[in-house]
Design an enzyme around this catalytic site. Sequence first.
Site, PDB file in Angstrom:
ATOM      1  N   HIS A   1      20.716 -35.519 -10.261  1.00  0.00           N
ATOM      2  CA  HIS A   1      20.155 -36.150  -9.058  1.00  0.00           C
ATOM      3  C   HIS A   1      18.637 -36.045  -9.029  1.00  0.00           C
ATOM      4  O   HIS A   1      18.041 -36.104  -7.958  1.00  0.00           O
ATOM      5  CB  HIS A   1      20.772 -35.519  -7.802  1.00  0.00           C
TER       6      HIS A   1
ATOM      7  N   CYS B   1       0.819  -1.202   0.000  1.00  0.00           N
ATOM      8  CA  CYS B   1       0.000   0.000   0.000  1.00  0.00           C
ATOM      9  C   CYS B   1       0.861   1.262   0.000  1.00  0.00           C
ATOM     10  O   CYS B   1       2.001   1.248   0.469  1.00  0.00           O
ATOM     11  CB  CYS B   1      -0.866   0.021   1.239  1.00  0.00           C
TER      12      CYS B   1
ATOM     13  N   ASN C   1      -1.525   1.914   6.104  1.00  0.00           N
ATOM     14  CA  ASN C   1      -0.621   0.867   5.615  1.00  0.00           C
ATOM     15  C   ASN C   1      -0.262   0.006   6.817  1.00  0.00           C
ATOM     16  O   ASN C   1      -0.032   0.537   7.903  1.00  0.00           O
ATOM     17  CB  ASN C   1       0.686   1.456   5.067  1.00  0.00           C
ATOM     18  N   GLY C   2      -0.156  -1.295   6.610  1.00  0.00           N
ATOM     19  CA  GLY C   2       0.220  -2.184   7.715  1.00  0.00           C
ATOM     20  C   GLY C   2      -0.919  -3.138   8.027  1.00  0.00           C
ATOM     21  O   GLY C   2      -1.838  -3.318   7.214  1.00  0.00           O
TER      22      GLY C   2
ATOM     23  N   LYS D   1       6.396  -3.738  -4.458  1.00  0.00           N
ATOM     24  CA  LYS D   1       7.807  -3.356  -4.456  1.00  0.00           C
ATOM     25  C   LYS D   1       8.418  -3.493  -3.072  1.00  0.00           C
ATOM     26  O   LYS D   1       9.524  -3.965  -2.904  1.00  0.00           O
ATOM     27  CB  LYS D   1       7.926  -1.905  -4.944  1.00  0.00           C
TER      28      LYS D   1
ATOM     29  N   GLU E   1      19.192 -15.783  -9.314  1.00  0.00           N
ATOM     30  CA  GLU E   1      18.625 -14.469  -9.606  1.00  0.00           C
ATOM     31  C   GLU E   1      18.004 -14.446 -11.010  1.00  0.00           C
ATOM     32  O   GLU E   1      16.939 -13.854 -11.228  1.00  0.00           O
ATOM     33  CB  GLU E   1      19.715 -13.392  -9.443  1.00  0.00           C
TER      34      GLU E   1
ATOM     35  N   TRP F   1      -3.115  -2.583  -1.507  1.00  0.00           N
ATOM     36  CA  TRP F   1      -2.706  -3.928  -1.936  1.00  0.00           C
ATOM     37  C   TRP F   1      -3.413  -4.865  -0.978  1.00  0.00           C
ATOM     38  O   TRP F   1      -3.065  -4.923   0.210  1.00  0.00           O
ATOM     39  CB  TRP F   1      -1.184  -4.032  -1.825  1.00  0.00           C
TER      40      TRP F   1
ATOM     41  N   LYS G   1      14.112 -13.525 -11.786  1.00  0.00           N
ATOM     42  CA  LYS G   1      13.761 -12.400 -12.664  1.00  0.00           C
ATOM     43  C   LYS G   1      12.796 -12.863 -13.741  1.00  0.00           C
ATOM     44  O   LYS G   1      11.806 -12.212 -14.015  1.00  0.00           O
ATOM     45  CB  LYS G   1      15.061 -11.865 -13.286  1.00  0.00           C
TER      46      LYS G   1
ATOM     47  N   ARG H   1       4.645   0.453  -6.309  1.00  0.00           N
ATOM     48  CA  ARG H   1       4.703  -0.375  -5.109  1.00  0.00           C
ATOM     49  C   ARG H   1       3.771  -1.581  -5.208  1.00  0.00           C
ATOM     50  O   ARG H   1       3.871  -2.501  -4.412  1.00  0.00           O
ATOM     51  CB  ARG H   1       4.315   0.454  -3.880  1.00  0.00           C
TER      52      ARG H   1
ATOM     53  N   GLU I   1       9.205 -13.854 -12.192  1.00  0.00           N
ATOM     54  CA  GLU I   1       8.357 -12.820 -11.596  1.00  0.00           C
ATOM     55  C   GLU I   1       7.769 -11.856 -12.627  1.00  0.00           C
ATOM     56  O   GLU I   1       6.662 -11.371 -12.438  1.00  0.00           O
ATOM     57  CB  GLU I   1       9.084 -12.051 -10.493  1.00  0.00           C
TER      58      GLU I   1
HETATM   59  C1  F6R Z   1      12.802  -9.375  -7.020  1.00  0.00           C
HETATM   60  C2  F6R Z   1      12.639  -8.417  -5.940  1.00  0.00           C
HETATM   61  C3  F6R Z   1      12.376  -8.932  -4.578  1.00  0.00           C
HETATM   62  C4  F6R Z   1      13.169  -8.113  -3.542  1.00  0.00           C
HETATM   63  C5  F6R Z   1      12.760  -8.539  -2.125  1.00  0.00           C
HETATM   64  C6  F6R Z   1      13.543  -7.801  -1.059  1.00  0.00           C
HETATM   65  O1  F6R Z   1      13.055  -8.725  -8.223  1.00  0.00           O
HETATM   66  O2  F6R Z   1      12.693  -7.233  -6.143  1.00  0.00           O
HETATM   67  O3  F6R Z   1      12.662 -10.282  -4.475  1.00  0.00           O
HETATM   68  O4  F6R Z   1      14.532  -8.310  -3.756  1.00  0.00           O
HETATM   69  O5  F6R Z   1      11.390  -8.305  -1.939  1.00  0.00           O
HETATM   70  O6  F6R Z   1      13.313  -6.429  -1.124  1.00  0.00           O
HETATM   71  P1  F6R Z   1      14.277  -5.412  -0.423  1.00  0.00           P
HETATM   72  O7  F6R Z   1      15.620  -5.513  -1.087  1.00  0.00           O
HETATM   73  O8  F6R Z   1      13.635  -4.073  -0.615  1.00  0.00           O
HETATM   74  O9  F6R Z   1      14.354  -5.816   1.019  1.00  0.00           O
END
Ligand code: F6R
Length: 610
Positions: free
Chosen positions: A506, A2, A101-102, A605, A483, A75, A487, A27, A490
Amino acid sequence: MCGIIGYIGRGQAAPVMLDGLKRLEYRGYDSSGMAVVGESGISVCKTEGKISRLDEKTDGGKTLVGFCGIGHTRWATHGAPSDINSHPHLSCDGRFAVVHNGIIENHAELRAMLETHGYAFKSETDSEVAAQLLQYLFDGDVKSTIRALIERIKGSYAFGIIFSGAPDRLYAVRKDNPLVIGLGNGENYIASDVAAALAHTHEFVILGDGEIAEITADETHYYSTDGKQIDKEPYTVDWDITRAEKGGYPHFMLKEIYDQPKALTDTVRPRIHEDEIDLDGITFSREYLDGLSGVDIVGCGSAYHAGIVGKQFIEKHCRIRVDCTLASEYIYKNPITGKDRLTVIISQSGETADSLAALRLAKKLGSRTLAVVNVVQSAIAREADDVLYTRAGPEIAVATTKGYTTQVAALYLIGLKFAITRGTITKKRYSALLSALSDLPDKVEEQLKETPVANAHTYAEAFSNQHCVFFIGRGADYAASLEGALKLKEISYVHAEAYAAGELKHGTISLVEKGTLTIAIATQSELYDKTESNVRSVSSRGGTVLAIASRENSKVRAFADGLLTIPDCDDDMSPVLTAVVLQLFAYYVAFKRGCDIDKPRNLAKSVTVE
Ligand code: F6R
């Protein structure tokens, strides 16, 4: 997650808030709304779906008239995304409006209590409880009512509050959820994220847990939990608003991929002085490092993946045992830590709830804590014993790119500093790595030249209809493959799994059939032959292989169906270059599949709930 924006000033609040909400879109959200307070009371407009619908419903904000207001992007957590469940929520008497928020953990109990007093709830949310409770607790003074509110509430919150009896005032209070006050000239703001108000001001104040802000167009007053007025020092955010805009790119993600040479330059170069590394004055004496039984690196998602690259690098060069743990696991595993361990918390946003909880736990158990964080003055940055900022600038796309590569670069700096301090690396190797690290931004620049990008684009188009992709690699390449897989999945919704290349046989290789795509990362010279034999075993079963290798190591091409090269570099630096290729690959697959690249479904985000 949010987002909150609030405005009070001499202009109309709603158009300013609409702009702020658009800047918070990244976000992640599923509905949005605004409330303004004027002489005739509070008016609200809220809607499920994109902010463009709120824009349409309010005619660009024109139909909500008032100089003070609160806006929100929701959200969904408690209750489905819907017009009714969107914020702001009004108290039954319509005198208070709240954005939140929260999570209010004791919402069910509070709701039941309020219902026995005749309060009729409109939504299924936990947040509406706050609006009704304000009405229930109102004692004629909004500040003391807010104090009474937060005494009753358990959980985490950032609230923006308006009251029909005080159209010249905006209120805010927070605990364990970010909220800043933006200071303007004849106007002030509240925001869950500086990006929402950065177009108007660079001066911000951070509210502490339980502190209340009372804001007018010209003044801001702050109160501690016991009601005493307190002074708060503003800080300046030197991010340029254009760094939080697309700047001609079709998506923030692509722009942020291209931002990486600058982000890496800013993170690395000012900290290298000839052969010396200056971690912004943070000191780790040889005695301290030698006394460590180990280092814990903790993070979530990509930050955790950066931690795995860091773990391998630090163990290799510093000969200190490093454990890398997901923050959500760390907090429930009863971690073995204390004075003899250093805990490194990695977080782009600095607000991730699990990472923050891990930091607090590590501190409580006596460990020294070092935060590697991008957002200045975020909760993790403020609470850690030391903070090393990754100077990536604002990252707006939900999928991290420059946030991740700068985290890896910061861990390289830390690892090299530890290694030279402990004497576990030769001077020659240290200097070579330092110069490789310093050159990394240029290598990334090279990686972003037309031909490598065109190649990534071509392969992404060719493979965009895959249902499942395996990523394999050994050592640092395995870390990079984790990673790469995240990427791809997601943003393009293609199922992707990363495996240590040696693990395929395995079990997982039984899934390889004609046409199954495996992305094989082979940048580590020492492990090259081993990975090559894994590649052969995939292709001999009819699988399709796209290899990633440096130019000097590109003989893997002979066994692969395609090859993406990275510039020649020190093997230890390759995870950053590999990440850039895989970011581009994922971006173009998602593009081809018509996905909402900057705001993938169900994702936020900054994950501020556990
Ligand atoms: C993937 C991504 C998430 C963040 C994770 C941690 O592309 O962005 O996996 O890496 O939510 O977020 P932060 O770094 O803000 O703690």
